[in-house]
Design an enzyme around this catalytic site. Sequence first.
Site, PDB file in Angstrom:
ATOM      1  N   GLY A  50       3.968   3.448  10.898  1.00 45.34           N
ATOM      2  CA  GLY A  50       3.139   4.639  10.849  1.00 45.34           C
ATOM      3  C   GLY A  50       2.709   5.108  12.222  1.00 45.34           C
ATOM      4  O   GLY A  50       3.393   4.885  13.220  1.00 45.34           O
ATOM      5  N   SER A  51       1.558   5.729  12.277  1.00 40.77           N
ATOM      6  CA  SER A  51       1.068   6.346  13.501  1.00 40.77           C
ATOM      7  C   SER A  51       0.413   5.324  14.428  1.00 40.77           C
ATOM      8  O   SER A  51      -0.001   4.251  13.995  1.00 40.77           O
ATOM      9  CB  SER A  51       0.041   7.429  13.158  1.00 40.77           C
ATOM     10  OG  SER A  51      -1.116   6.837  12.595  1.00 40.77           O
TER      11      SER A  51
ATOM     12  N   CYS B 131      12.138   7.667  13.283  1.00 41.61           N
ATOM     13  CA  CYS B 131      11.347   6.964  14.290  1.00 41.61           C
ATOM     14  C   CYS B 131      12.112   6.770  15.589  1.00 41.61           C
ATOM     15  O   CYS B 131      11.513   6.496  16.622  1.00 41.61           O
ATOM     16  CB  CYS B 131      10.883   5.619  13.752  1.00 41.61           C
ATOM     17  SG  CYS B 131      12.221   4.590  13.134  1.00 41.61           S
TER      18      CYS B 131
ATOM     19  N   GLU C 128       4.852  -0.968  13.500  1.00 41.87           N
ATOM     20  CA  GLU C 128       5.697  -0.028  14.242  1.00 41.87           C
ATOM     21  C   GLU C 128       4.915   1.273  14.336  1.00 41.87           C
ATOM     22  O   GLU C 128       4.612   1.906  13.325  1.00 41.87           O
ATOM     23  CB  GLU C 128       7.019   0.193  13.507  1.00 41.87           C
ATOM     24  CG  GLU C 128       7.963   1.122  14.254  1.00 41.87           C
ATOM     25  CD  GLU C 128       9.170   1.489  13.415  1.00 41.87           C
ATOM     26  OE1 GLU C 128       9.616   2.648  13.504  1.00 41.87           O
ATOM     27  OE2 GLU C 128       9.654   0.632  12.654  1.00 41.87           O
TER      28      GLU C 128
ATOM     29  N   LYS D 153       0.871  -1.158   0.000  1.00 41.85           N
ATOM     30  CA  LYS D 153       0.000   0.000   0.000  1.00 41.85           C
ATOM     31  C   LYS D 153       0.918   1.221   0.000  1.00 41.85           C
ATOM     32  O   LYS D 153       1.622   1.488   0.976  1.00 41.85           O
ATOM     33  CB  LYS D 153      -0.917  -0.025   1.227  1.00 41.85           C
ATOM     34  CG  LYS D 153      -2.015   1.038   1.191  1.00 41.85           C
ATOM     35  CD  LYS D 153      -1.500   2.283   1.804  1.00 41.85           C
ATOM     36  CE  LYS D 153      -2.524   3.397   1.758  1.00 41.85           C
ATOM     37  NZ  LYS D 153      -1.933   4.704   2.116  1.00 41.85           N
TER      38      LYS D 153
ATOM     39  N   GLY E 124      -3.424   5.111  13.258  1.00 47.83           N
ATOM     40  CA  GLY E 124      -3.644   4.331  12.051  1.00 47.83           C
ATOM     41  C   GLY E 124      -3.235   2.885  12.216  1.00 47.83           C
ATOM     42  O   GLY E 124      -3.928   1.971  11.781  1.00 47.83           O
ATOM     43  N   GLY E 125      -2.082   2.656  12.863  1.00 46.50           N
ATOM     44  CA  GLY E 125      -1.613   1.290  13.057  1.00 46.50           C
ATOM     45  C   GLY E 125      -2.524   0.488  13.950  1.00 46.50           C
ATOM     46  O   GLY E 125      -2.782  -0.694  13.700  1.00 46.50           O
TER      47      GLY E 125
END
Length: 527
Positions: A235-236, A296, A259, A180, A239-240
């Site tokens: 990602g966030s 990160c 992550e 994606k 969202g994760g």
Amino acid sequence: MRQEFAQEERTVATAAAAPVWSVDPRNGKRREQVAVEATAAEVDAAVRAAHAARAPLADRGLRAAFLHRAADLLDEAGEQVIEAADAETALGPGRLTGELARTTYQLRAFADIVAEGEFLGVLIDHADPALTPPRPDLRRYKIPLGVVAVYAASNFPLAFSVPGGDTASALAAGCPVVVKAHPDHPATSELCAALLRRAAADTGLPEGVLGLVHGFRSGLDLVGHPLVTAAGFTGSVRGGRALYDAAAARPHPIPFHGELGSLNPVVITEAAAGERAEQIGAGLAGSMTLGVGQFCVKPGLVLAPEGERGDRLLTSLTAAVSDTEAGVLLDRRMRDAFLDGVRTRAQLPGVQAPVTPGAGGEHTVSAGFLTVPAARLATEGPHDLLLEECFGPVTVLARYADEAEITAVLARLPGNLTATLHLGEAESAGSDDEGRGARLLAGLTPLAGRVVVNGWPTGVAVAPAQHHGGPYPATTSTATSVGATAIERWLRPVAYQDTPPALLPPELREENPLGLPRRVNGRPAGA
């Protein structure tokens, strides 16, 4: 890596072919239309094409050749890849040249892992009727899960995106991949996907072994597709976690290796500050502003001593951060979130800003840092906001009075990718009378997947012993997304009991026709 998927949470357009634009973050202007958002039918087609590629990908020789060829093609197209990535991310040719080298190194490293074969974990225990109870013949190895969904990261358009570590390790395991794409670098994603598909064709594999889809909706369709067997996400937290919950809520739940977020605390002892305050201050400034603070593993919370030694460190940090030029964040939404985040934090009681972070210009941000008494963070309250990651070039310097305050703050932290400890010379040698070094190291170990001593967390070496993960919310599993063992996320073990030799997979046959490393009756057996 923290904002991307959450930023796409919006009302999904009803049009089936919503355009996907490449945008220049330096001015916010659209560069070109790259693609259209994938429909559910197009996601299904990509997943089914990947699923159909499992059988040819099972050939380890073809897999290794494919990964090597992909690395070669990326290197050959390096100038074009770096130009495309810089135009969409503003990360700069220097940074992206290093990232491309890291990406191709990962691909070649996994190719070598595939060729060597130890990742299969072959274990053979011969039957032993003399044992009580008798032991049957048992033969175990690992097989690929199937199609893997990979969610690309915003801040690493190469190393954590289409050709990145999740993709490389999944392909090495024998799992076809559907990526994606991240909306911040769609053109780079298309270019890299085309190169990987060409590598597949050049080595006799179906191009469908690597699929690419765009759009927020496609991410949800991917994690819910019945032929997708696992997912990798960077990602966030918001969202994760949404995708993690969706993966767990499926009729057949799948592993979701996400992550999500990390504060990456740093503890600086009074002895360390006394011996090298200026060096530590300059190093901290470089680490927290590297890549405009979009790593990160950026140190987001620093516990430093009060008093003269801590003042020297603060002076050094102030000078170094003040000399840092304003930079461009990956997109406008991240810039808005950064400005709002630092503004809200700076307004908390007792918080000061020796160097004020904020808007450096219409499209840039300036680096800065905040200070606060560590005692404010030791108990629950409004200052808990300072214990959450703020994506961008800012850190929080919490000044402690004694070790008890360090311990109290650390006790309130969630899981992290890294934790860093700066010690004095005697503390590092374990010769300090109080044993502080060992005690603080033991206190940091439960908080992170990688503990750094007398260094800085930015920079994640690709090496067999590397671990890039940590307790939740740093990651949703105990796995690593960097290093040789990242391949283990996409494999599952199978044991065969008393199976006739003619029916065994070649990997488990007594004569070892594939020359694989293995353990037989508990002892290493060479190829």
